[in-house]
Design a protein around this motif. Structure first.
Motif, PDB file in Angstrom:
ATOM      1  N   ILE A 136     -56.405  26.444 -87.073  1.00  0.00           N
ATOM      2  CA  ILE A 136     -57.626  26.730 -87.847  1.00  0.00           C
ATOM      3  C   ILE A 136     -57.406  27.752 -88.954  1.00  0.00           C
ATOM      4  CG2 ILE A 136     -59.141  26.139 -85.911  1.00  0.00           C
ATOM      5  CD1 ILE A 136     -59.633  29.130 -85.538  1.00  0.00           C
ATOM      6  N   SER A 137     -56.315  28.527 -88.865  1.00  0.00           N
ATOM      7  CA  SER A 137     -56.168  29.562 -89.889  1.00  0.00           C
ATOM      8  C   SER A 137     -55.364  29.081 -91.094  1.00  0.00           C
ATOM      9  CB  SER A 137     -55.529  30.816 -89.283  1.00  0.00           C
ATOM     10  OG  SER A 137     -54.257  30.477 -88.766  1.00  0.00           O
ATOM     11  N   ASN A 138     -54.712  27.950 -90.955  1.00  0.00           N
ATOM     12  CA  ASN A 138     -53.927  27.446 -92.090  1.00  0.00           C
ATOM     13  C   ASN A 138     -54.865  26.851 -93.156  1.00  0.00           C
ATOM     14  OD1 ASN A 138     -52.526  25.694 -93.829  1.00  0.00           O
ATOM     15  ND2 ASN A 138     -50.867  25.465 -92.341  1.00  0.00           N
ATOM     16  N   PRO A 139     -54.947  27.505 -94.331  1.00  0.00           N
ATOM     17  CA  PRO A 139     -55.941  27.044 -95.325  1.00  0.00           C
ATOM     18  C   PRO A 139     -55.683  25.618 -95.801  1.00  0.00           C
ATOM     19  CG  PRO A 139     -54.539  28.793 -96.245  1.00  0.00           C
ATOM     20  CD  PRO A 139     -54.191  28.674 -94.792  1.00  0.00           C
ATOM     21  N   LEU A 356     -62.323  27.994 -94.669  1.00  0.00           N
ATOM     22  CA  LEU A 356     -61.447  29.159 -94.835  1.00  0.00           C
ATOM     23  C   LEU A 356     -61.871  30.333 -93.971  1.00  0.00           C
ATOM     24  CD1 LEU A 356     -60.903  29.091 -98.707  1.00  0.00           C
ATOM     25  CD2 LEU A 356     -59.397  28.224 -96.906  1.00  0.00           C
ATOM     26  N   SER A 357     -63.064  30.232 -93.374  1.00  0.00           N
ATOM     27  CA  SER A 357     -63.548  31.425 -92.672  1.00  0.00           C
ATOM     28  C   SER A 357     -62.860  31.665 -91.331  1.00  0.00           C
ATOM     29  CB  SER A 357     -65.073  31.455 -92.553  1.00  0.00           C
ATOM     30  OG  SER A 357     -65.570  30.334 -91.951  1.00  0.00           O
ATOM     31  N   PHE A 358     -61.935  30.796 -90.954  1.00  0.00           N
ATOM     32  CA  PHE A 358     -61.161  31.064 -89.742  1.00  0.00           C
ATOM     33  C   PHE A 358     -59.760  31.558 -90.081  1.00  0.00           C
ATOM     34  CE2 PHE A 358     -64.469  28.151 -88.631  1.00  0.00           C
ATOM     35  CZ  PHE A 358     -64.928  28.663 -87.433  1.00  0.00           C
ATOM     36  N   SER A 370     -69.213  35.427 -90.130  1.00  0.00           N
ATOM     37  CA  SER A 370     -68.371  34.717 -91.092  1.00  0.00           C
ATOM     38  C   SER A 370     -69.221  33.651 -91.772  1.00  0.00           C
ATOM     39  CB  SER A 370     -67.193  34.075 -90.373  1.00  0.00           C
ATOM     40  OG  SER A 370     -67.666  32.988 -89.599  1.00  0.00           O
ATOM     41  N   ILE A 371     -68.710  33.077 -92.849  1.00  0.00           N
ATOM     42  CA  ILE A 371     -69.504  32.088 -93.596  1.00  0.00           C
ATOM     43  C   ILE A 371     -69.875  30.921 -92.683  1.00  0.00           C
ATOM     44  CG2 ILE A 371     -69.475  30.504 -95.570  1.00  0.00           C
ATOM     45  CD1 ILE A 371     -67.397  32.514 -96.810  1.00  0.00           C
TER      46      ILE A 371
END
Ligand code: PHE
Length: 445
Positions: A136-139, A356-358, A370-371
């Motif tokens: 989830i963190s990889n944009p 991107l919020s993760f 977060s968004i």
């Protein structure tokens, strides 16, 4: 749904509406929200709210859509010309737009997990917590998979949700049920599983908070897809000869069943494997692969399971996009294709900050959220309850009582007393429950 203005088969509506209802709400959101809200007490409130508040409101949406016969906004216009009521439809349509923008982010994660299961990332001894974080963190991959999810949604809604999807539901939903049952058995027979069962089913009243009530109410609405005009839209394609009460009843029980099954799969495993129930959105992504690894050929079964989850998620996404498209093309099917592309892409773009919020934007906080969380809160804790309240008042108090009973009862063989009970729930129980829960929760913000 086909391009023609009604469902192609009698079971089409039930399947599509059930497809809309059963999705990430039951499979992903229900377990993790139960986990962060004290378990059984949340489950109990969720079941009660579903039966006495969400079901009556869902039926009211069916009534509005079928009687109005048009998209959500125009249905209100037909029923109450020159009034402010179409705003409930407008807000619902806008909410579907936003909802899909972040729903597709999670849809993207599920797609990514299907790919994971083919590329060897789901294997025994993998740290699934770390894999989830990485996913989830990889944009780039978050946005890519979210885009892919939107692309499929656009593709199907653009062509009309024809027979294919209607029929596919018929096989894929039962397949999902069966796999869930297999999993529940595996999960329940793990050593230490019973602790999870009591977490899920034995309420601890001391854990009840007003926020728990609002979250349970929001979850009941979210799970039945109400308050955002989606059910109004789907019901507008529903024939007057069909029994909306029976459909609503079936959809509600199926949804409760899937939610509870999801809980019965997750929580016994959470306790047996020593995970934490309150870990949030990662819960199913971290715990489920671990359970599958304890089943022979688990990695193949995991792939199949995730594909079924993708399918359940897509059928919910279709209803969100269809709600927006129906409202903008206003029955002019020639506009469908172009509108679906333009709006679908706009939804994708609006969803990028949520994706991107993760990861890179995880420290962008608005009101401490977060968004992604902020959108989720605005839709499920504010818009859904307020629109559901408006819909119950509209159907219970504003519309002529006799005409509501006649129109809603068309095609139905349920006893008259049930119709009166329904109207009673709409007039008193739903509005009072929503107002009380809502006001209580305002004090804690
Ligand atoms: N009920 C869907 C789910 O549980 C979500 C949804 C909400 C769909 C509102 C349409 C409208 O996944």
């Amino acid at each position: 749904m086909s391009h023609s203005s009604s469902w192609s088969s009698k079971i089409g509506f039930v399947l599509a509406a059930a497809g809309s209802a059963i999705g990430l709400g039951a499979i992903w959101k229900f377990p993790y929200t139960a986990g962060t809200n004290g378990g059984a007490i949340f489950v109990l409130l969720f079941v009660i709210f579903t039966i006495i508040v969400a079901l009556p409101v869902q039926l009211a949406e069916f009534y509005i859509g079928r009687t109005g016969g048009k998209n959500a906004i125009d249905s209100f216009k037909t029923l109450r010309p020159g009034s402010l009521w179409p705003w409930v439809g407008r807000i619902g349509v806008a909410a579907c737009f936003i909802l899909l923008s972040f729903y597709s982010v999670v849809g993207g994660w599920v797609l990514n997990y299907v790919v994971h299961s083919f590329t060897g990332e789901i294997a025994p001894n993998v740290d699934f917590g770390a894999l989830f974080e990485k996913t989830i963190s990889n944009p780039t991959s978050s946005i890519l998979y979210q885009g892919l999810f939107m692309l499929i949604t656009i593709w199907v809604v653009k062509g009309g949700i024809s027979d294919g999807i209607e029929k596919a539901n018929r096989y894929l939903m039962p397949a999902l049920f069966i796999l869930f049952i297999v999993l529940a058995i595996r999960s329940l027979t793990l050593p230490g599983a019973m602790e999870g069962v009591s977490f899920l089913l034995k309420p601890d009243w001391s854990k009840i908070k007003s926020e728990t009530m609002l979250t349970a109410l929001g979850q009941a609405f979210f799970a039945l897809s109400i308050g955002v005009s989606a059910m109004i839209t789907y019901a507008s394609y529903l024939g007057k000869d069909q029994d909306m009460f029976r459909s609503g009843n079936i959809i509600m029980w199926m949804n409760l069943l899937v939610s509870l099954l999801a809980g019965l799969v997750i929580f016994p495993a959470v306790f047996a494997l020593g995970a934490t129930p309150s870990q949030g959105p990662g819960l199913i992504f971290v715990v489920l692969p671990a359970v599958f690894m304890k089943i022979p050929s688990g990695n193949y079964l995991f792939a199949v399971f995730m594909m079924l989850v993708v399918f359940a998620t897509l059928t919910s996404a279709f209803s969100m996009l269809e709600t927006v498209i129906a409202a903008t093309i206003r029955q002019d099917e020639r506009k469908r294709s172009r509108h679906t592309w333009v709006i679908g892409i706009a939804i994708f773009i609006v969803g990028i900050p949520s994706a991107l919020s993760f990861g890179v934007w995880s420290d962008v906080l608005i009101f401490n959220k977060s968004i992604f969380d902020l959108w989720d809160y605005i839709i499920t804790a504010i818009i859904m309850p307020l629109c559901a309240l408006s819909i119950s008042i509209f159907t219970g108090w504003i519309q002529d009582r006799q005409s509501v009973l006649t129109n809603a009862g068309m095609g139905s063989t349920v006893p008259k007393t049930l119709l009166y009970l329904w109207l009673g729930a709409l007039r008193y129980i739903a509005p009072i429950a929503i107002i009380v829960v809502f006001i209580n929760s305002l004090q804690i913000i």
